[in-house]
Design a protein around this motif. Structure first.
Motif, PDB file in Angstrom:
ATOM      1  N   ARG A  48       5.008   3.461   1.152  1.00 50.14           N
ATOM      2  CA  ARG A  48       3.681   2.989   1.558  1.00 50.14           C
ATOM      3  C   ARG A  48       3.838   1.785   2.479  1.00 50.14           C
ATOM      4  O   ARG A  48       4.940   1.432   2.875  1.00 50.14           O
ATOM      5  CB  ARG A  48       2.860   2.638   0.314  1.00 50.14           C
ATOM      6  CG  ARG A  48       2.592   3.858  -0.575  1.00 50.14           C
ATOM      7  CD  ARG A  48       1.434   3.610  -1.511  1.00 50.14           C
ATOM      8  NE  ARG A  48       1.818   2.903  -2.716  1.00 50.14           N
ATOM      9  CZ  ARG A  48       2.261   3.474  -3.823  1.00 50.14           C
ATOM     10  NH1 ARG A  48       2.384   4.775  -3.880  1.00 50.14           N
ATOM     11  NH2 ARG A  48       2.569   2.769  -4.872  1.00 50.14           N
ATOM     12  N   SER A  49       2.735   1.151   2.819  1.00 50.65           N
ATOM     13  CA  SER A  49       2.795  -0.017   3.705  1.00 50.65           C
ATOM     14  C   SER A  49       1.693  -0.990   3.300  1.00 50.65           C
ATOM     15  O   SER A  49       0.805  -0.630   2.516  1.00 50.65           O
ATOM     16  CB  SER A  49       2.631   0.412   5.161  1.00 50.65           C
ATOM     17  OG  SER A  49       1.490   1.216   5.312  1.00 50.65           O
ATOM     18  N   LYS A  50       1.741  -2.190   3.832  1.00 51.64           N
ATOM     19  CA  LYS A  50       0.722  -3.163   3.440  1.00 51.64           C
ATOM     20  C   LYS A  50       0.397  -4.135   4.571  1.00 51.64           C
ATOM     21  O   LYS A  50       1.164  -4.286   5.523  1.00 51.64           O
ATOM     22  CB  LYS A  50       1.155  -3.930   2.195  1.00 51.64           C
ATOM     23  CG  LYS A  50       2.271  -4.931   2.398  1.00 51.64           C
ATOM     24  CD  LYS A  50       2.559  -5.614   1.075  1.00 51.64           C
ATOM     25  CE  LYS A  50       2.465  -7.097   1.175  1.00 51.64           C
ATOM     26  NZ  LYS A  50       2.728  -7.798  -0.067  1.00 51.64           N
ATOM     27  N   SER A  51      -0.782  -4.738   4.450  1.00 51.85           N
ATOM     28  CA  SER A  51      -1.209  -5.794   5.372  1.00 51.85           C
ATOM     29  C   SER A  51      -1.748  -6.940   4.532  1.00 51.85           C
ATOM     30  O   SER A  51      -2.238  -6.723   3.414  1.00 51.85           O
ATOM     31  CB  SER A  51      -2.350  -5.319   6.273  1.00 51.85           C
ATOM     32  OG  SER A  51      -1.946  -4.281   7.096  1.00 51.85           O
TER      33      SER A  51
ATOM     34  N   ALA B  87       3.154  -3.866   7.471  1.00 47.87           N
ATOM     35  CA  ALA B  87       4.584  -3.913   7.137  1.00 47.87           C
ATOM     36  C   ALA B  87       4.921  -2.755   6.207  1.00 47.87           C
ATOM     37  O   ALA B  87       4.132  -2.386   5.336  1.00 47.87           O
ATOM     38  CB  ALA B  87       4.907  -5.238   6.462  1.00 47.87           C
ATOM     39  N   SER B  88       6.099  -2.167   6.414  1.00 47.96           N
ATOM     40  CA  SER B  88       6.575  -1.051   5.577  1.00 47.96           C
ATOM     41  C   SER B  88       6.946  -1.544   4.185  1.00 47.96           C
ATOM     42  O   SER B  88       7.453  -2.652   4.042  1.00 47.96           O
ATOM     43  CB  SER B  88       7.834  -0.467   6.201  1.00 47.96           C
ATOM     44  OG  SER B  88       7.529   0.631   6.948  1.00 47.96           O
ATOM     45  N   LEU B  89       6.724  -0.691   3.187  1.00 47.87           N
ATOM     46  CA  LEU B  89       7.185  -0.995   1.833  1.00 47.87           C
ATOM     47  C   LEU B  89       8.259   0.025   1.462  1.00 47.87           C
ATOM     48  O   LEU B  89       8.315   1.116   2.052  1.00 47.87           O
ATOM     49  CB  LEU B  89       6.017  -0.917   0.837  1.00 47.87           C
ATOM     50  CG  LEU B  89       4.929  -1.974   0.987  1.00 47.87           C
ATOM     51  CD1 LEU B  89       3.768  -1.669   0.049  1.00 47.87           C
ATOM     52  CD2 LEU B  89       5.485  -3.360   0.679  1.00 47.87           C
TER      53      LEU B  89
ATOM     54  N   VAL C 297       0.140   5.522   2.581  1.00 48.68           N
ATOM     55  CA  VAL C 297       1.288   6.049   3.332  1.00 48.68           C
ATOM     56  C   VAL C 297       1.911   4.897   4.133  1.00 48.68           C
ATOM     57  O   VAL C 297       1.311   3.823   4.247  1.00 48.68           O
ATOM     58  CB  VAL C 297       0.881   7.175   4.312  1.00 48.68           C
ATOM     59  CG1 VAL C 297       0.345   8.385   3.580  1.00 48.68           C
ATOM     60  CG2 VAL C 297      -0.130   6.677   5.325  1.00 48.68           C
ATOM     61  N   ASP C 298       3.084   5.170   4.671  1.00 49.47           N
ATOM     62  CA  ASP C 298       3.712   4.169   5.537  1.00 49.47           C
ATOM     63  C   ASP C 298       3.134   4.337   6.944  1.00 49.47           C
ATOM     64  O   ASP C 298       3.515   5.246   7.690  1.00 49.47           O
ATOM     65  CB  ASP C 298       5.235   4.367   5.543  1.00 49.47           C
ATOM     66  CG  ASP C 298       5.935   3.240   6.273  1.00 49.47           C
ATOM     67  OD1 ASP C 298       5.236   2.438   6.925  1.00 49.47           O
ATOM     68  OD2 ASP C 298       7.164   3.158   6.186  1.00 49.47           O
ATOM     69  N   LEU C 299       2.212   3.470   7.295  1.00 45.59           N
ATOM     70  CA  LEU C 299       1.516   3.604   8.584  1.00 45.59           C
ATOM     71  C   LEU C 299       2.453   3.416   9.772  1.00 45.59           C
ATOM     72  O   LEU C 299       2.207   3.950  10.851  1.00 45.59           O
ATOM     73  CB  LEU C 299       0.372   2.593   8.674  1.00 45.59           C
ATOM     74  CG  LEU C 299      -0.840   2.848   7.777  1.00 45.59           C
ATOM     75  CD1 LEU C 299      -1.852   1.734   7.946  1.00 45.59           C
ATOM     76  CD2 LEU C 299      -1.486   4.180   8.095  1.00 45.59           C
TER      77      LEU C 299
END
Lengths: 221, 206
Positions: B79-82, B73-75, B146-148
């Protein structure tokens, strides 16, 4: 030729370490590359620098030694030892200078200011930029920089030594063994890069002999 | 969060179509064995063996479980997170989170310790980890540098260190994501339903 990334990962593969030690390996590789670039490899880079209204070129701190300066037309500027130059201050300017013989060849000259982080250009009017060939301090290497094949072994030896230094379970003997292995690899690198020829080697032997002879002479006196 | 005991009870409820009977054809012990086989196959459990530079050894009886299609998910901070699908075994340097890759397994992300991202910021050459993607572990989530999703990576594959499935007792929490619990119960029900049907057919004949 390899990249820093490939060298850092090859150590992990060889030692069966997981990717969690990649950053440690990479930092050690970067430190070693910087040292080798500055002291042993001495890769000559060329970059365009701006000249300000006073004829001064301000380096960004990444220039360790200037090899040559070229004007807009590509003509090489002559080296002026100057009163502020470190070469002039420490008296090393002479046959050993890499630019000896090029003084005032094109009318324009450059002076390396003490500290070697600035150049003073004179005799060139309206020059907005100059092309500088220089030996970097090793910080200008990047992800795409290809590592000299002879430097790879030195970098790998350095990483292994650093891993041992960081480990609580490595003995002093192990650490010293890995350190001397690194020094040996750097010696090999230096000998490969030295590009000596027979007359130079003969001269080294002769000078060593002369020194021994003079020591004997002094002792006998 | 689910244990072998809870799964076995749910399967037995479904087989008996209500409260299980003591004389049912399928025993809890049979289901326990089947749970182990299912989890091993579903999460591709493999023996975990790695060497630490300090010379320490990873405890025996650990396994690596592969969890696929974990959403990213985008932040708002670029950045992004799982979320971690299960809680891995806690090991030095977060080795419990053994690897995180893109869905194709072509890009492996670089683990960073909590303070390393800040320390790296002003380090020339390696501040962007040579253009690679790093991640930090924050409680139950993974935060990527980074934002994957901008790279069209919307799901990742995680390999996490868990106990060998035989090491889990009947009441231990199993390394199964919550989203898969129902699937496992249904698969086990489908596996044992014929046995229960055979027994019931025998009883009717008798």
């Amino acid at each position: 030729m390899n990249t820093l990334d490939a060298i850092a990962k090859s150590i992990l593969l060889r030692k069966r370490f997981s990717i969690h030690w990649y950053l440690d390996s990479l930092i050690a590789a970067r430190d070693c590359l910087r040292d080798l670039t500055l002291h042993h490899l001495q890769i000559v880079n060329t970059k365009r620098f701006n000249v300000d209204e006073f004829g001064v070129v301000d380096f960004d701190g990444s220039v360790a030694d200037v090899v040559g300066v070229f004007g807009c037309s590509g003509m090489e500027l002559g080296f002026n030892p100057g009163v502020n130059s470190r070469d002039a201050l420490d008296g090393t300017y002479g046959d050993s200078s890499p630019v000896s013989g090029n003084i005032f060849v094109s009318g324009g000259t450059y002076e390396i200011l003490a500290g070697r982080d600035k150049l003073n250009i004179s005799g060139v009017s309206g020059a907005g930029t100059v092309l500088v060939s220089y030996i970097g301090d090793g910080r200008d290497a990047d992800a795409a920089t290809h590592i000299d094949v002879y430097a790879e072994a030195s970098i790998e030896a350095y990483i292994l030594w650093q891993f041992a230094e960081m480990s609580r379970t490595s003995s002093m003997g192990e650490k010293e063994r890995l350190e001397s292995k690194y020094i040996k690899q750097v010696d090999i690198l230096r000998s490969v890069k030295a590009n000596w020829n027979i007359p130079q080697l003969r001269r080294i032997v002769q000078r060593a002999y002369t020194r021994r002879y003079s020591e004997l002479t002094i002792n006998n006196m | 969060v689910i244990s072998k005991k809870v799964i076995a009870e749910q399967v037995k409820y479904k087989l008996a179509a209500g409260f299980p009977d003591l004389g049912d054809a399928v025993l809890e012990q049979d289901i326990f064995v089947a749970i182990g086989q299912k989890v091993n196959a579903k999460y591709k459990l493999e023996y975990f063996d790695t060497t630490l530079p300090s010379g320490e050894t990873i405890p025996n009886s650990l396994s690596l479980a592969t969890y696929e299609n974990i959403p990213v998910a985008s932040l708002s901070n670029g950045r992004s997170k799982s979320l971690l699908p299960v809680t891995p075994i806690s090991l030095p340097r977060n080795i419990g989170i053994f690897s995180i890759e893109d869905a194709n397994g072509e890009v492996t992300f670089i683990p960073l310790l909590p303070s390393q991202r800040i320390l790296l910021k002003n380090q020339p050459l390696i501040n962007d980890i040579l253009g690679q993607v790093g991640y930090e572990v924050r409680n139950k989530s993974i935060e990527y540098s980074v934002d994957l999703t901008l790279w069209n990576i919307n799901a990742v594959t995680m390999r996490l260190a868990v106990l060998d499935i035989d090491q889990y007792s009947e009441t231990d929490i199993l390394p199964i994501p919550a989203s898969s619990e129902e699937d496992i119960v249904n698969e086990l029900y489908a596996q044992f339903a014929p046995e229960q049907a055979k027994k019931e057919a025998k009883e009717i004949k008798a």
